[in-house]
Every structure is written in C-alpha cells, then in structure tokens.
Scaffold this motif. Structure first.
Motif, short mmCIF file in Angstrom:
data_model
loop_
_atom_site.label_atom_id
_atom_site.label_comp_id
_atom_site.label_asym_id
_atom_site.label_seq_id
_atom_site.Cartn_x
_atom_site.Cartn_y
_atom_site.Cartn_z
N TYR A 64 0.84 -1.09 -0.16
CA TYR A 64 0.07 0.06 -0.04
C TYR A 64 0.84 1.14 0.03
O TYR A 64 0.49 1.99 -0.65
N PHE A 65 1.93 1.47 0.81
CA PHE A 65 2.70 2.51 0.88
C PHE A 65 3.78 2.45 -0.20
O PHE A 65 4.36 3.72 -0.40
N ALA A 66 4.42 1.41 -0.57
CA ALA A 66 5.40 1.71 -1.60
C ALA A 66 5.36 2.43 -2.88
O ALA A 66 6.08 2.86 -3.12
N PRO A 67 4.16 2.12 -3.73
CA PRO A 67 4.02 3.22 -4.83
C PRO A 67 3.94 4.29 -4.57
O PRO A 67 4.19 5.38 -5.11
N MET A 68 3.52 4.86 -3.38
CA MET A 68 3.40 6.23 -2.89
C MET A 68 4.66 6.80 -3.06
O MET A 68 4.92 7.90 -3.56
N VAL A 69 5.78 6.29 -2.31
CA VAL A 69 7.00 6.79 -2.18
C VAL A 69 7.70 6.68 -3.87
O VAL A 69 8.18 7.73 -4.03
N TYR A 157 0.82 3.32 -14.50
CA TYR A 157 0.27 2.21 -13.75
C TYR A 157 0.35 2.56 -12.22
O TYR A 157 -0.94 2.07 -11.38
N LEU A 158 1.19 3.22 -11.89
CA LEU A 158 1.38 3.55 -10.20
C LEU A 158 0.93 5.05 -9.98
O LEU A 158 1.06 5.42 -8.98
N LYS A 159 0.14 5.33 -11.10
CA LYS A 159 -0.63 6.98 -10.75
C LYS A 159 -1.86 6.52 -9.94
O LYS A 159 -2.56 5.85 -10.38
N LEU A 213 2.75 -12.47 -2.77
CA LEU A 213 3.06 -11.48 -3.92
C LEU A 213 1.43 -10.98 -4.15
O LEU A 213 1.36 -9.70 -4.45
N CYS A 214 0.71 -11.81 -4.28
CA CYS A 214 -0.94 -11.34 -4.70
C CYS A 214 -1.27 -10.31 -3.35
O CYS A 214 -1.97 -9.29 -3.88
N TYR A 215 -1.06 -10.39 -2.20
CA TYR A 215 -1.37 -9.61 -1.06
C TYR A 215 -0.66 -8.10 -1.36
O TYR A 215 -1.22 -7.10 -0.92
N PHE A 216 0.78 -8.31 -1.59
CA PHE A 216 1.39 -7.04 -1.89
C PHE A 216 0.65 -6.38 -3.11
O PHE A 216 0.48 -5.21 -3.29
N GLY A 217 0.48 -7.02 -4.24
CA GLY A 217 -0.16 -6.32 -5.49
C GLY A 217 -1.48 -5.80 -4.86
O GLY A 217 -2.16 -4.80 -5.41
N LEU A 218 -2.22 -6.65 -4.00
CA LEU A 218 -3.70 -5.99 -3.45
C LEU A 218 -3.58 -4.60 -2.89
O LEU A 218 -4.24 -3.81 -3.06
N GLY A 219 -2.37 -4.66 -2.02
CA GLY A 219 -1.97 -3.45 -1.53
C GLY A 219 -1.62 -2.08 -2.40
O GLY A 219 -2.26 -1.16 -2.22
N VAL A 220 -0.83 -2.52 -3.48
CA VAL A 220 -0.92 -1.56 -4.66
C VAL A 220 -2.12 -1.06 -5.15
O VAL A 220 -2.31 0.14 -5.41
#
Length: 374
Positions: A64-69, A157-159, A213-220
């Motif tokens: 959830y927080f990684a793409p923000m940074v 994609y990360l916008k 990895l799916c949960y990491f992706g769900l956070g994104v």
C-alpha cells in the motif's frame, strides 16, 4: 492513516507472542529454537491460525505504501531508502543474528554445545542455514524489485486513479480463488509449510510465495484506488468480522482433520488451499475494518509503538531466546509462564528499541545532518 501504522505495530507484537508460543506446542519441533518442557494443545491451534494471516497483512501494508514513495520521489530515492531500511538489515540479520538463532537450537538441547564461532563458520552455512525472521525482508526486497520494473515499464500504472470506485462484488471472491490457486499449485510440489533455501540468497515458503505476492499487489491496487481514505472504499466491520470468525473455525477444523496426515490427497489439498485463502482474506479485512473504526489514533502509546515496531521486529528473537532458555525447565503453571515471558519480552523489546537502539541511530542521523549543514 494512523490505523494502518497501528495495525502494523499490532501484527508485529502478535508475531512476538506467536514466536514465544512456538516453544509451547505439543509438536516435536526439532528446528525450533527453544522447546519448553510445558506443553498445551492450545498453542497448536494458536500457531496454526495466526500463521495464516500475519504475513499477508504485512505484505499488503508494504504494498500500500510503496507505490506512494516510488511515484513521489522516484526510483533513486526509493531504493536509497530501501537499501538502508530493508536490504542492509536483511543482510546484516542473516550474517550475524540468524546464526545466533540457529545456534540456539543446539544450545537449548545439549549439555555441551559446540563452539559458536566454529558453528558459524561450518554448520550454519550447511544443515543449519536459515534466515530466521529476516526472510521477510529478502522476499519484500524481491517484491520491491518487481514493483520497480512495473513502474519503469509503465509509470502510469502507479499513478493514483482519478475516480475513487468501490471494489466490484466479484473482486474479493476472485482474489480468494486466485490466492487459493496460488497456494494449491505450490502445495502440489511442496509440503504446505516447507522452506526452501535458494542459493543462500532467499529463504522461501514456495507454497505461499505467490499468495504473498498477491497481497502485496492488492496493497498496490488499494493505494491506486484510494481505499481506506475518507472518500474511498472502507471495509465494514460487521460482515468482515462475522466472516472471519466463521472461517476461523472452518479453517481450524479442516486443517486438523484433513491436512495433518502423512500423505494428503489432492482433493484435500484443494480444500486446504480454499479455506486458507478465504480465512486469510476475511481476517485481513476484518482487522483493517477494526483498526480503522476503533484505533485510528495518534495517541502517545500508539505513536511510540508504531515508531518502534520495525526495530522490535528485528530484535525480538534475540530477546525471546535467552529468556526462553532461562525458564525452559521451570515446572510451573504454563499460563503463568507463557504470559510472564510474553509480557517481559514485549516490554524489553520496546524499551531496547525506544531508549537504546533508536536513540543511537538518531545520533548517527544527527551527525550526518550536521556534516551536511557545516
């Protein structure tokens, strides 16, 4: 978003008492650090159910927080921070703390354990190799690499999405089926709790790697669509909470009844994957809903727990093991022993983090800042 920081702190504290409880299970865990003489079936159930959701929640919050940074500061600043906070502690932990944790397996069982330095040079990088709890940092680093590659290939994609839409009715059932399929496919080739050493670089649970990895992706995905914000999607506590409680009993009954046999049939593996995935999903969102509703607080204790949670995660085994060795053969009431050890470990970890480790690290940062300004 205080409630996500507080949830992460709670999960890390839960992980600490989880690791304390490992020594009190009725299983003959030859690979665990310190096995206490006191045993109780309760800890078998506690370990089985807690093990399902603590890491998915950690990976989802990280996602959830990684793409923000990454989106705000760019790849270079993002990786400077990750190298300092994730990669270096991972390498240092594997080289200097994991050997101590592995050595405790022999120390807690033998009257005359081998010399530690001889063990570190030989046996640790052989049959006793492990990364202890630092495996999480290695896998998280791998996920950050994957996220960075996606960002480089398609930064859009990360916008943040302009429209804040609620998830469709099919998103969560589809996610449960996806993670069940990931778990099941790995379970066809590996035991569901197996660990694999990948060239001494990664320690993986192959059955759970894709699920994590799916949960990491769900956070994104959740960050991209502004979930958990005031105008975005927020899970409702009642339906998620009831579902989590129901799945707790369903999962435990299924796990004990169908998956503890020596050779689990494929059909039973499919049922295990489905109950595991559904239980993980319902607990994850029930806890998010619970913390968003009742613990979205910036109160002093929560603030200090959140600030010290990562340090507590890094050092907790170094506190659990010596205390576990001291009380290992004390024949007292198991609940008094477990409760006392858990409280002492939690308090010591917090005090070490708050008043010793983090102040020392802060001095280093202040020294760098003074050099820059001078």
């Amino acid at each position: 978003m205080y409630f996500l920081d507080n949830l992460k702190a709670f999960i890390i504290l839960l992980m600490v008492v989880f690791h304390v409880g490992m020594g009190y299970t009725t299983w003959d865990l030859k690979w665990w650090t310190v096995n206490d003489i006191q045993k109780n079936k309760f800890f078998d159930w506690f370990i089985l159910e807690t093990d399902v959701y603590i890491m998915p929640i950690m990976f989802m919050i990280a996602g959830y927080f990684a793409p923000m940074v990454l989106d705000k500061k760019g790849v270079t600043v993002f990786w400077k921070d990750k190298l300092k906070r994730i990669v270096l502690p991972w390498i240092g932990g594997v080289l200097f703390i994991a050997p101590f944790i592995s050595y405790s397996i022999l120390f807690s069982r033998m009257d005359t354990p081998p010399n530690y330095f001889a063990f570190w040079q030989t046996d640790f990088f052989g049959p006793y190799y492990q990364q202890a709890h630092f495996w999480f940092l290695g896998v998280l680093s791998l996920f950050f690499v994957i996220l960075t590659v996606f960002h480089q290939l398609n930064p859009v994609y990360l916008k943040k999405s302009v429209q804040k839409t609620n998830p469709s009715a099919w998103l969560f059932p589809a996610f449960a089926l996806l993670t069940a399929a990931a778990f099941f496919s790995g379970n066809l080739f590996f035991w569901n709790d197996a660990w694999v050493n990948v060239k001494f670089v990664f320690m993986l649970q192959p059955v759970r790697l894709l699920l994590h990895l799916c949960y990491f992706g769900l956070g994104v995905y959740a960050w991209k669509h502004s979930w958990f914000t005031r105008s975005g999607y927020s899970p409702r506590l009642l339906p998620w909470g009831i579902s989590a409680i129901i799945m707790l009993f369903v999962f435990l009954m299924y796990r004990v009844t169908f998956t503890l046999m020596p050779d689990v049939p494929v059909l039973f593996k499919a049922g295990h994957a489905l109950t595991h995935a559904t239980f993980s999903l319902t607990v994850t969102f029930a806890l998010i809903a619970l913390f968003q509703k009742f613990f979205d607080s910036n109160a002093y204790l929560w603030r200090r727990l959140a600030a010290n949670s990562y340090t507590i995660y890094l050092i907790h085994q170094c506190v659990i093991i010596p205390i576990g060795c001291i009380v290992q053969k004390l024949d007292i009431n198991i609940w008094v022993k477990y409760g006392s050890v858990s409280v002492v470990v939690l308090v010591l970890c917090f005090l070490l983090a708050e008043y010793v480790i983090n102040p020392i690290l802060s001095l280093g940062k202040q020294g760098k800042n003074m050099q820059i300004h001078s």
